[in-house]
Write a protein that holds these residues in place. Structure first.
Motif, PDB file in Angstrom:
ATOM      1  N   HIS A 233       1.066  -1.310  -0.112  1.00  0.00           N
ATOM      2  CA  HIS A 233       0.029   0.004  -0.244  1.00  0.00           C
ATOM      3  C   HIS A 233       0.680   1.233   0.070  1.00  0.00           C
ATOM      4  O   HIS A 233       0.589   1.987  -0.739  1.00  0.00           O
ATOM      5  CB  HIS A 233      -0.825  -0.072   1.183  1.00  0.00           C
ATOM      6  N   TYR A 234       1.827   1.441   0.916  1.00  0.00           N
ATOM      7  CA  TYR A 234       2.716   2.557   1.041  1.00  0.00           C
ATOM      8  C   TYR A 234       3.836   2.575   0.263  1.00  0.00           C
ATOM      9  O   TYR A 234       4.163   3.677  -0.220  1.00  0.00           O
ATOM     10  CB  TYR A 234       3.151   2.700   2.454  1.00  0.00           C
ATOM     11  N   LEU A 236       4.637   0.636  -2.742  1.00  0.00           N
ATOM     12  CA  LEU A 236       4.372   0.012  -4.235  1.00  0.00           C
ATOM     13  C   LEU A 236       3.140   0.879  -4.621  1.00  0.00           C
ATOM     14  O   LEU A 236       2.825   0.439  -5.899  1.00  0.00           O
ATOM     15  CB  LEU A 236       4.181  -1.500  -4.079  1.00  0.00           C
ATOM     16  N   SER A 237       2.412   1.565  -4.101  1.00  0.00           N
ATOM     17  CA  SER A 237       1.075   2.246  -4.362  1.00  0.00           C
ATOM     18  C   SER A 237       0.161   1.187  -4.873  1.00  0.00           C
ATOM     19  O   SER A 237      -0.414   1.415  -6.099  1.00  0.00           O
ATOM     20  CB  SER A 237       1.611   3.138  -5.494  1.00  0.00           C
ATOM     21  N   MET A 238      -0.078   0.288  -4.222  1.00  0.00           N
ATOM     22  CA  MET A 238      -0.868  -0.815  -4.279  1.00  0.00           C
ATOM     23  C   MET A 238      -1.976  -1.153  -3.402  1.00  0.00           C
ATOM     24  O   MET A 238      -1.598  -2.180  -2.631  1.00  0.00           O
ATOM     25  CB  MET A 238      -0.396  -2.133  -4.976  1.00  0.00           C
ATOM     26  N   PRO A 239      -3.066  -0.211  -3.317  1.00  0.00           N
ATOM     27  CA  PRO A 239      -3.854  -0.132  -2.235  1.00  0.00           C
ATOM     28  C   PRO A 239      -4.881  -1.488  -2.301  1.00  0.00           C
ATOM     29  O   PRO A 239      -5.120  -2.292  -3.397  1.00  0.00           O
ATOM     30  CB  PRO A 239      -4.646   0.930  -2.300  1.00  0.00           C
TER      31      PRO A 239
END
Length: 356
Positions: A233-234, A236-239
């Protein structure tokens, strides 16, 4: 710590030290036989080394009706339980949970679930999946302090334990020894590797060892799932939400299944065991903790299976309430025993190193 628990543990340890029949049963007896006299710290260390496998009790020739009336598993269990309460921070919370663990666990889960429901009603999030019920920011704001509190509390408890047992500077070898013993739970394998007599005095079994391994590794897999999800989430910008074959989901599902099966088996074994050989006042707290941990895992699995249904919001707040209750109660439940066990195994490694 209670004087009567210390007195009884010392009395029995001195008799065992003279007999030495159980010398190879587990880590307790080499440590016990290394002493000529037992300080309060020595007895506390022995109590936390004991895994309550009960093999020594069924092998002992001095149990009731003998006049010595030995019951070393119970004597050490009572002292062990008392030490956890004594070293806990704050102490009052630990003593309260051990007396009424089941009721406190249920009340805390329900209370936090209602809190989450109120937050959901007051602040619509507009996100996807679970975040449509409660925003990511709200979850972080609630759970971050709840995660940091038990770490601080357990740190204080372990510092108190280390001082009481005379622990010295730890080496890498001490840590390897402790984690190796904890990883394979060899002290639950019995003196000859046949397992515990936990649920049946005439039968050796590895069931308790395997159940504890399922709980431990299930919890670690779930923790790894959360950690990987946080990184994705924080960094790899993969929420979330994540798909079935994503790493967080695979770790979480496998860990959840292990936790549910392990907790169910631990409860089954406890119901079949002789309570006379465990801590006299710990039954409610132990069952309350195991039930809470199992419900956290079960509600998480149900949430995944019913995530697209109309019951998802209610199930989510109930699951989050259970998770929050678990974290905040961790320093006062038997979850803390894992940390004390590691400390005791580390301290025992120092004893072995000093004797070499």
């Amino acid at each position: 710590m209670q004087t009567d628990f210390l007195f009884e543990a010392r009395r029995q340890a001195e008799i065992c030290n003279a007999c030495r029949y159980c010398e190879g049963y587990c880590s307790v007896f080499p440590a016990l036989h290394a002493e000529r006299a037992f300080s309060d710290g020595d007895l506390t260390q022995l109590a936390n080394l004991c895994h309550n496998c009960r093999g020594c009790y069924y092998a002992c020739q001095y149990t009731a009706p003998h006049e010595f009336d030995l019951n070393l598993p119970q004597a050490l269990a009572n002292l062990r339980q008392d030490s956890w309460e004594e070293f806990a921070y704050p102490q009052a919370a630990a003593r309260a949970f051990q007396k009424s663990g089941g009721l406190i666990a249920i009340a805390t889960v329900v209370g936090f679930a209602l809190l989450f429901w109120a937050v959901r009603a007051l602040a619509a999030s507009g996100g996807e999946g679970f975040y449509a019920v409660l925003s990511h920011g709200a979850m972080v704001a609630i759970f971050l302090p709840a995660f940091l509190f038990p770490l601080a509390s357990i740190s204080v408890s372990l510092r108190r334990y280390w001082r009481a047992t005379g622990g010295t500077r730890v080496t890498l070898g001490d840590i390897r020894h402790a984690f190796g013993a904890a990883a394979n739970m060899r002290n639950l394998a019995g003196g000859h590797g046949d397992g515990c007599n936990f649920e049946d005095e005439d039968r050796f079994s590895q069931a308790r060892r395997m159940a504890h391994q399922a709980v431990m590794y299930g919890f670690l897999l779930c923790f790894a799932s959360t950690s990987v999800g946080t990184f994705m989430h924080y960094f790899l910008s993969m929420p979330a939400p994540y798909g079935l074959f994503s790493l967080p989901k695979l770790l979480g599902l496998s860990g959840g299944v292990l936790l549910v099966l392990g907790c169910a088996e631990v409860i089954r074994l406890k119901l079949r065991s002789d309570r006379h050989l465990g801590a006299s006042n710990a039954w409610g707290g132990e069952i309350g903790f195991i039930g809470l941990l199992g419900f956290v895992a079960l509600s998480g699995l149900m949430l995944y299976g019913l995530g697209q249904s109309s019951v998802m919001p209610a199930l989510l707040v109930l699951h989050l309430g259970a998770v929050l209750a678990f974290f905040l109660l961790t320093p006062f439940t038997k979850m803390a025993h894992g940390f004390f066990r590691l400390a005791a195994l580390t301290r025992d490694a120092q004893r072995i190193r000093g004797a070499a």
